[in-house]
Design an enzyme around this catalytic site. Structure first.
Site, mmCIF file in Angstrom:
data_model
loop_
_atom_site.group_PDB
_atom_site.id
_atom_site.type_symbol
_atom_site.label_atom_id
_atom_site.label_comp_id
_atom_site.label_asym_id
_atom_site.label_seq_id
_atom_site.Cartn_x
_atom_site.Cartn_y
_atom_site.Cartn_z
ATOM 1 N N HIS A 81 0.813 -1.326 0.104
ATOM 2 C CA HIS A 81 0.039 -0.028 0.041
ATOM 3 C C HIS A 81 0.939 1.228 0.007
ATOM 4 O O HIS A 81 1.683 1.345 0.980
ATOM 5 C CB HIS A 81 -0.890 -0.062 1.121
ATOM 6 C CG HIS A 81 -2.016 1.090 1.419
ATOM 7 N ND1 HIS A 81 -3.171 0.974 0.790
ATOM 8 C CD2 HIS A 81 -1.832 2.446 1.764
ATOM 9 C CE1 HIS A 81 -3.664 2.046 0.634
ATOM 10 N NE2 HIS A 81 -2.971 3.282 1.328
ATOM 11 N N SER A 82 0.671 2.082 -0.910
ATOM 12 C CA SER A 82 1.336 3.060 -1.031
ATOM 13 C C SER A 82 0.753 4.220 -0.340
ATOM 14 O O SER A 82 -0.565 4.641 -0.157
ATOM 15 C CB SER A 82 1.505 4.138 -2.497
ATOM 16 O OG SER A 82 2.233 2.704 -3.313
ATOM 17 N N CYS A 126 -0.895 7.529 1.114
ATOM 18 C CA CYS A 126 -1.674 8.488 0.711
ATOM 19 C C CYS A 126 -2.211 9.303 1.829
ATOM 20 O O CYS A 126 -3.218 8.939 2.325
ATOM 21 C CB CYS A 126 -2.725 8.014 -0.213
ATOM 22 S SG CYS A 126 -4.115 9.041 -0.974
ATOM 23 N N CYS A 157 -7.888 5.099 -1.980
ATOM 24 C CA CYS A 157 -6.764 4.546 -1.214
ATOM 25 C C CYS A 157 -7.059 4.139 0.170
ATOM 26 O O CYS A 157 -6.726 3.330 0.939
ATOM 27 C CB CYS A 157 -5.483 5.695 -1.202
ATOM 28 S SG CYS A 157 -4.914 6.049 -2.693
ATOM 29 N N THR A 193 -5.421 11.802 -14.558
ATOM 30 C CA THR A 193 -4.267 11.849 -13.498
ATOM 31 C C THR A 193 -3.074 11.636 -14.361
ATOM 32 O O THR A 193 -2.020 12.055 -13.895
ATOM 33 C CB THR A 193 -4.771 10.248 -12.853
ATOM 34 O OG1 THR A 193 -5.983 10.523 -12.331
ATOM 35 C CG2 THR A 193 -3.720 10.085 -11.701
ATOM 36 N N ASP A 213 3.723 6.325 -13.291
ATOM 37 C CA ASP A 213 3.744 6.038 -12.031
ATOM 38 C C ASP A 213 5.411 6.113 -11.769
ATOM 39 O O ASP A 213 6.114 5.382 -12.549
ATOM 40 C CB ASP A 213 3.468 4.306 -12.116
ATOM 41 C CG ASP A 213 3.225 3.864 -10.679
ATOM 42 O OD1 ASP A 213 4.065 4.491 -9.765
ATOM 43 O OD2 ASP A 213 2.554 3.138 -10.322
ATOM 44 N N ARG A 254 6.912 4.833 -8.817
ATOM 45 C CA ARG A 254 7.183 4.369 -7.386
ATOM 46 C C ARG A 254 8.289 3.130 -7.867
ATOM 47 O O ARG A 254 8.164 2.484 -9.076
ATOM 48 C CB ARG A 254 5.850 3.648 -7.159
ATOM 49 C CG ARG A 254 4.737 4.416 -6.388
ATOM 50 C CD ARG A 254 3.460 3.871 -5.946
ATOM 51 N NE ARG A 254 2.818 3.492 -7.043
ATOM 52 C CZ ARG A 254 1.596 3.121 -7.054
ATOM 53 N NH1 ARG A 254 1.048 2.688 -5.953
ATOM 54 N NH2 ARG A 254 0.991 2.532 -8.166
#
Length: 353
Positions: free
Chosen positions: A210-211, A213, A226, A273, A285, A287
């Site tokens: 889980h990133s 947020c 999220c 987005t 993205d 990440r």
């Protein structure tokens, strides 16, 4: 000598310098982040030679700048250009109000590794990916110095994760829980692992990457899914009696909270987005999911039942030594504020929603 900074430590120092508005020396160039550069330092850099502005290929495409260097473009800075001009090129906030920027002159040829390192450092510092570059033809003492080739190679390597602390932490979703803190060796943000129950290390564990947020997890934002996903995953692990949730500090798909708010402002102008990220100069993205694989290995897990709608996470884990025995969908209710965002995740990012 052990008291001399390693390359990893020097990169961390350079990242901090850019955040404070201090230039760094990369090869034969002086490099500064446009977002934090001060007017007096801009003039001091001009005195060294003709400045060039380096931006990423996505930002260049927005501005219709010719891209000759694959992943970045260089722009010759006009003699009368001030800091406001530089920031208007770097920051898309005013693009719709002043759409006719330029004409831009883009140099061709020559080594751009220093420009590439500068942009990578700006990204990792969670600044706008735009740097001012001038020749460093005289000794510049007191500044951080880097060699471009070794710096690029080091930044491409996976950060080593070291366990720092762990303690029992009863949660609403599961009283028998433990929070682990992991610190990367590159000076970037720490990451967390929530271990629920006592999951076996020799069987697939129910897991989620889980990133972070802040807006969704903490404030309950309705613009994303999220927060609901975080709590649904913890609840599922609590009900199962075991699981591990990795909370990775990669806000806004890795661009940081400030840039995420810039992206939200662009979304308010009508961009989706992905389009907003590109206008800012970022990829869809940013990440690094290798972090998740590294933490799982540190904790002794080699196989997971991964709670995700993102096939990229599955591929990343399997590519870095973690077997994904099962993908467990994590679908949460939509609302009128996030339905467009979820549609774009499915259409452009391949999420299975």
């Amino acid at each position: 000598m052990t008291l001399i900074p390693t390359l990893t430590e020097t990169l961390s120092r350079a990242r901090a310098d850019l955040r404070m508005g201090l230039p760094v020396v990369i090869g034969g160039h002086l490099v500064a982040a446009v977002e934090t550069l001060r007017p007096d330092r801009l003039e001091a850099m001009r005195a060294l030679g003709p400045p060039v502005l380096a931006i990423t290929q996505p930002r260049a495409e927005t501005l219709k700048v010719r891209v000759y260097d694959r992943d970045l473009a260089r722009i010759e800075v006009p003699g009368d250009a001030d800091l406001a001009w530089l920031r208007a090129v770097a920051d898309p906030a005013g693009d719709l109000m002043t759409p006719m920027k330029g004409p831009f002159r883009s140099p061709r040829g020559g080594d751009v590794d220093a420009h590439r390192v500068g942009i990578a450092l700006a990204k990792s510092a969670q600044l706008l990916p735009a740097v001012l570059v001038v020749p460093a033809t005289e000794p510049l003492g007191g500044l951080t110095h880097l060699s471009p080739g070794p710096a690029l190679a080091q930044m491409a390597t996976e950060a080593a994760m070291a366990p720092v602390a762990a303690a029992r932490l009863p949660l609403l979703a599961a009283e028998n829980s433990k929070l682990h803190i992991f610190r990367p060796d590159n000076g970037e943000a720490e990451h967390y692992a929530v271990e629920i129950g006592t999951p076996a290390r020799d069987a697939p564990v129910l897991a989620r990457l889980h990133s972070a947020c802040f807006t969704g997890d903490v404030l309950g934002s309705l613009k994303c899914d999220c927060g609901p996903q975080l709590h649904a995953a913890l609840a599922a692990m609590g009900q199962a009696g075991a699981g591990v949730l990795l909370y990775l500090n990669q806000e806004g798909r890795g661009i940081g909270l400030a840039n995420k708010m810039r992206a939200y402002a662009l979304q308010n102008q009508g961009f989706d987005t992905v389009e907003a990220n590109h206008r800012l100069g970022f990829e869809d993205d940013e990440r690094d999911f290798r972090i998740g694989a590294g933490i799982l290995k540190k904790m002794g897990f080699r196989s997971v039942r991964l709670m995700t709608n993102n096939p990229r996470k599955v591929a990343m884990l399997e590519g870095h030594g973690i077997q994904v025995a099962e993908r467990v969908p994590l679908i949460t209710p939509r609302n009128r504020h996030n339905t467009g965002y979820l549609d774009i995740k499915a259409q452009k990012s391949g999420h299975l929603l």
